[in-house]
Design an enzyme around this catalytic site. Structure first.
Site: not given
Ligand code: EPZ
Length: 418
Positions: A22-23, A116, A121, A307, A399
């Site tokens: 998915k990701n 979420c 997020r 995850d 999802r």
């Molecule tokens: C991706 O989310 C995945 N989703 C998530 O999978 C996964 O848990 C996550 O990466 C971490 O590996 C998809 O790929 C669609 P991040 P993403 O940006 O990109 C903070 C699942 O279950 N952050 O690496 O949103 C954020 O709040 C899902 O399949 C900021 O502060 O993750 C979080 O605490 C859930 N500012 C941390 O970084 C930003 O601009 C990691 O977020 C962006 C992120």
């Protein structure tokens, strides 16, 4: 409202081919926008998030159709620059379309993806990076209006945190930008490498993906391609944990073994027997699992994947001994513990720490899924529990898991969707 009814207590046994990731599928579908031609995506999982992404593509003027696990995306004429609010709300990761739209049309209006079930997020890193690449970004009334006068230009970007989504958005904007973009402290997740593999098949010039420094040389044009999406390492972790929790043996075929190493190295500490070949994983869970003595810290790849936190917890709640988790990526990713406690688990959550004291047995209960991986953890715990468990809120599970009840039934589990 659909539910899953699980009768636990049976050992699992069977062979399962892993679904596409998915990701990986989601950013690759956004990337298809950039080709301006037809892209054929094989091994595309049939998930509600993937269908939501196809609705966004169709809404901006692309044509996205599915036949089985193959998606065909034609992006000759992208005519619309606004992603409607209801589509943005449907899937928060639709922010990934921002970089691709800016790279293709130079303009995109989205709404703040909003929090979420895992907590806030924010997208500050996404927006700061795109601004450095020339985007003019205005936020008003929850809408984010982005415009690049002329063409985006390359930049040197250092991410404060190796955000997966921010890394993907920068790459999606950089591949057709003017000049070179360097990303320092880039995310190293395997899905980033898969996205770059797809973009290289479309003619993009990218190096360093999978490491912390990625270099992209912008091209004037990309072209269509045919690409096969990598297997889903988290779905793989999920089915292995279900088998570990309920007891039994499983063979995962077309698994991405190397991408799953950080998870496998922790799972084998529970005493399961795990054997791997290049793309298959065999697991046997005989007697009661052992608690994991080292603290399980979720970290960016190649650390332990956040995850997989909920699903490995579902296997450790009946292990012999105490396991400790430290969730470092998301602010509230322990909501599934309420359901596990309701089924008899002994869990203490203190901020980002969760202490799991193994109990002899879990008992079936009525529980509600609150997020994707937490819901999968409930299915896993229900398969190990004595008696019947009813799981509601299963739209979360749909999802990210293709026909979860069919997969569990293939393994001999007693589960049905009502
Ligand atoms: C991706 O989310 C995945 N989703 C998530 O999978 C996964 O848990 C996550 O990466 C971490 O590996 C998809 O790929 C669609 P991040 P993403 O940006 O990109 C903070 C699942 O279950 N952050 O690496 O949103 C954020 O709040 C899902 O399949 C900021 O502060 O993750 C979080 O605490 C859930 N500012 C941390 O970084 C930003 O601009 C990691 O977020 C962006 C992120």
């Amino acid at each position: 409202m659909q539910k899953l009814i699980v009768n636990g207590g049976q050992r699992l046994r069977g062979e399962l081919a892993l679904q596409g990731s998915k990701n990986s599928a989601l950013p690759i579908m956004a990337a298809a926008l950039l080709s301006g031609e037809e892209c054929v995506l094989k091994n595309c999982p049939k998930l509600t998030d993937v269908f939501a992404a196809s609705r966004i593509l169709n809404c901006v003027g692309c044509k996205c159709t599915f036949s089985g696990n193959t998606a065909v995306i034609s992006s000759e004429n992208v005519s619309e620059n606004t992603i409607p609010e209801e589509l943005m709300r449907e899937m928060r990761s639709s922010i990934i379309f921002l970089g691709a739209m800016l790279g293709r049309t130079g303009e995109c209006t989205v709404c703040c993806p909003g929090g979420c079930e895992l907590g806030p997020r924010p997208i500050d890193m996404h927006l700061a990076a795109l601004k450095k690449m020339g985007a003019d970004i205005k936020e008003s009334f929850g809408r984010i209006i982005c415009r690049v006068p002329g063409r985006a230009h390359g930049a040197r970007i250092s991410l404060p945190f190796p955000s997966v989504g921010a890394t993907e958005n920068i790459i999606l904007c950089a591949v057709t930008a003017e000049g070179e973009t360097v990303i320092n402290n880039a995310a190293r997740e395997p899905e980033i490498c898969d996205l770059c593999g797809f973009l290289r098949a479309c003619g993009a010039e990218i190096s360093g993906d999978g490491e912390s420094r990625i270099v992209i040389s912008g091209k004037d044009r990309l072209h269509g391609c045919e690409y096969s999406i990598m297997p889903d390492r988290i779905a793989g972790a999920t089915y292995l944990c279900m088998t570990a929790a309920a007891g039994g043996e499983i063979i995962l075929t077309n698994a991405c073994v190397q991408a799953m190493e950080p998870f496998l190295s922790v799972l084998e500490q529970t005493g399961c027997s795990i054997y791997t070949t290049e793309n298959r994983i065999f697991l046997r869970s005989g007697s009661r699992l052992k608690a994991v003595s080292d603290r399980i810290r979720t970290m960016p790849h190649p650390g332990f994947p956040t995850d997989a936190q909920a699903v490995i917890m579902s296997a450790l709640v009946t292990a012999d001994g105490t396991s400790v988790f430290e969730e470092n990526i998301f602010d509230c990713r322990y909501r599934h513990t309420d359901a596990l406690v309701k089924m008899g688990a002994d869990i203490q959550v203190l901020g980002k720490i969760a202490v799991i004291k193994g109990v002899e047995k879990l008992y079936g209960a009525n529980v509600e899924a609150t997020d994707l991986r937490g819901g999968a953890a409930m299915v896993s715990a229900a398969l190990a529990a004595e008696g019947k468990t009813e799981i509601s809120g299963i739209s979360h599970i749909d999802r990210g898991y293709e026909k979860v009840e069919e997969a569990v039934r293939r393994l001999g589990g007693s589960i049905k969707r009502v």
